[in-house]
Design a protein around this motif. Structure first.
Motif, PDB file in Angstrom:
ATOM      1  N   VAL A 218      46.299  40.651  28.748  1.00 46.46           N
ATOM      2  CA  VAL A 218      45.565  41.192  29.901  1.00 46.46           C
ATOM      3  C   VAL A 218      44.867  42.476  29.476  1.00 46.46           C
ATOM      4  O   VAL A 218      45.523  43.415  29.009  1.00 46.46           O
TER       5      VAL A 218
ATOM      6  N   LEU B 176      39.248  34.783  36.200  1.00 53.04           N
ATOM      7  CA  LEU B 176      39.424  36.158  36.655  1.00 53.04           C
ATOM      8  C   LEU B 176      38.939  36.320  38.089  1.00 53.04           C
ATOM      9  O   LEU B 176      39.605  36.915  38.934  1.00 53.04           O
ATOM     10  N   ASN B 177      37.742  35.793  38.387  1.00 54.86           N
ATOM     11  CA  ASN B 177      37.167  35.883  39.727  1.00 54.86           C
ATOM     12  C   ASN B 177      36.335  34.635  40.002  1.00 54.86           C
ATOM     13  O   ASN B 177      36.290  33.712  39.174  1.00 54.86           O
TER      14      ASN B 177
ATOM     15  N   THR C 103      41.905  32.279  41.533  1.00 56.52           N
ATOM     16  CA  THR C 103      41.298  33.397  40.814  1.00 56.52           C
ATOM     17  C   THR C 103      42.277  34.561  40.773  1.00 56.52           C
ATOM     18  O   THR C 103      42.896  34.903  41.789  1.00 56.52           O
ATOM     19  N   LEU C 104      42.425  35.152  39.623  1.00 55.78           N
ATOM     20  CA  LEU C 104      43.426  36.197  39.424  1.00 55.78           C
ATOM     21  C   LEU C 104      43.275  37.351  40.400  1.00 55.78           C
ATOM     22  O   LEU C 104      44.252  37.806  40.995  1.00 55.78           O
TER      23      LEU C 104
ATOM     24  N   GLY D 266      39.557  41.005  31.487  1.00 52.78           N
ATOM     25  CA  GLY D 266      39.800  39.647  31.010  1.00 52.78           C
ATOM     26  C   GLY D 266      41.275  39.361  30.823  1.00 52.78           C
ATOM     27  O   GLY D 266      42.104  40.266  30.789  1.00 52.78           O
TER      28      GLY D 266
END
Length: 307
Positions: free
Chosen positions: A171, A201-202, A246-247, A279
């Motif tokens: 991360v 991620l998004n 998404t994270l 990322g």
């Protein structure tokens, strides 16, 4: 003297599993005759690995290596989980992860880099291990993340030895804040990634075809309803899909009342500077590899001459 081309060397490597330089030497000794070169390698004991090459290698280890602003991760496979407990294999995996930290972050660059302390490449070291340990092995994948400021945090789940296990995560947190606090935050997020396995991620990281497929499934489920109702259902469903996958939008595994994005924003006060999650990478050992389902009882019976 026949020309020893790259194509010939590649063909011999594919047939024998031997190292590139060994293949070149064999072809030189046999004047470019591939079949004779195979025999030459077998006589030297360098083609033993080829006998293992057809077996499925889905076990092994995922390993991480960190150097503050940079971190790397490798997955190296073997046939059985027994090999993951072999000290020689563990040492190799650890050294390969260290090499990955110095490379470009590609499998090719890792494979072709010299193995520390030896006059062979990492790929050639794999072939040598196959011959000594007796199982097919493979350099499967490698990843590397870097930041200008801050940390690239790491986490390994299901550790067999320090830094090596079944799931690995990197991360990247870009920030000029307190490094120690960033490292703790990064590790918590890495644990979240290991547990919930976000797709991206998004929203921008979710492929358009994936969104289109999800929408098509939603519309199919609600056939017969008015078009405007279907559209609203699909819109709501896609929002839920994004939140789940998404994270940044996922509920934080350590505190489900907040999203990962909210946790990052709140952490800025503790860290003392803005924090940007740039990322992440997650490797789960053997994911995506088709494994042969073995009937263990049948194997034992066959070995005993009962089947």
């Amino acid at each position: 003297m026949a020309a020893i081309t790259a194509g010939l060397v590649k063909e011999l490597r594919e047939k024998t599993g031997a190292g590139m330089m060994d293949c070149k030497s064999a072809l030189t000794e046999t004047n470019g005759d591939v079949e004779a070169a195979i025999d030459w390698l077998r006589k030297k004991g360098l083609a033993k690995a080829a006998k293992k090459a057809g077996r499925v290698a889905a076990e092994g280890l995922v390993a991480v290596e960190s150097a503050g602003l940079h971190a790397a991760m490798v997955e190296i496979n073997a046939e059985t989980d027994f090999v993951a407990r072999n000290p020689d294999f563990q040492t190799f995996v650890r050294e390969a992860a260290k090499v990955a930290l110095t490379c470009e972050g590609t499998l090719e660059s890792l494979a072709n880099t010299k193995f520390p302390g030896e006059d062979v490449t990492v790929a050639e070291k794999v072939s040598a291990l196959v011959a000594t340990i007796g199982e097919n092995m493979a350099l499967r994948r490698v990843a590397k993340l870097s930041v200008a400021h801050g940390v690239v945090a790491t986490y390994v789940h299901g550790q067999v030895v320090e830094g090596q296990g079944r799931i690995g995560v990197l991360v990247a947190l870009d920030s000029e804040g307190d490094v120690e606090k960033l490292t703790t935050l990064g590790r918590q997020i890495a644990m979240h990634v290991a547990a919930l396995n976000p797709m991206a991620l998004n929203e921008s990281g979710i492929p358009e075809e994936t969104v289109a497929r999800e929408k098509a499934i939603l519309l199919e489920k609600h056939q017969g309803k008015p078009a405007h109702v279907q559209d609203k259902i699909a819109e709501s469903g896609i929002k839920s899909f994004m939140k789940e996958n998404t994270l940044i939008e996922q509920p934080f595994v350590h505190d489900g009342s907040k999203s990962v994005g909210q946790v990052l924003k709140e952490a800025e006060a503790q860290v003392g500077a803005p924090v940007q999650l740039t990322g992440f990478v997650r490797f789960a050992l053997g994911e995506g590899i088709e494994k042969e389902e073995a009937d263990f009882a049948a194997e034992v019976a066959a070995a005993a001459g009962q089947g």
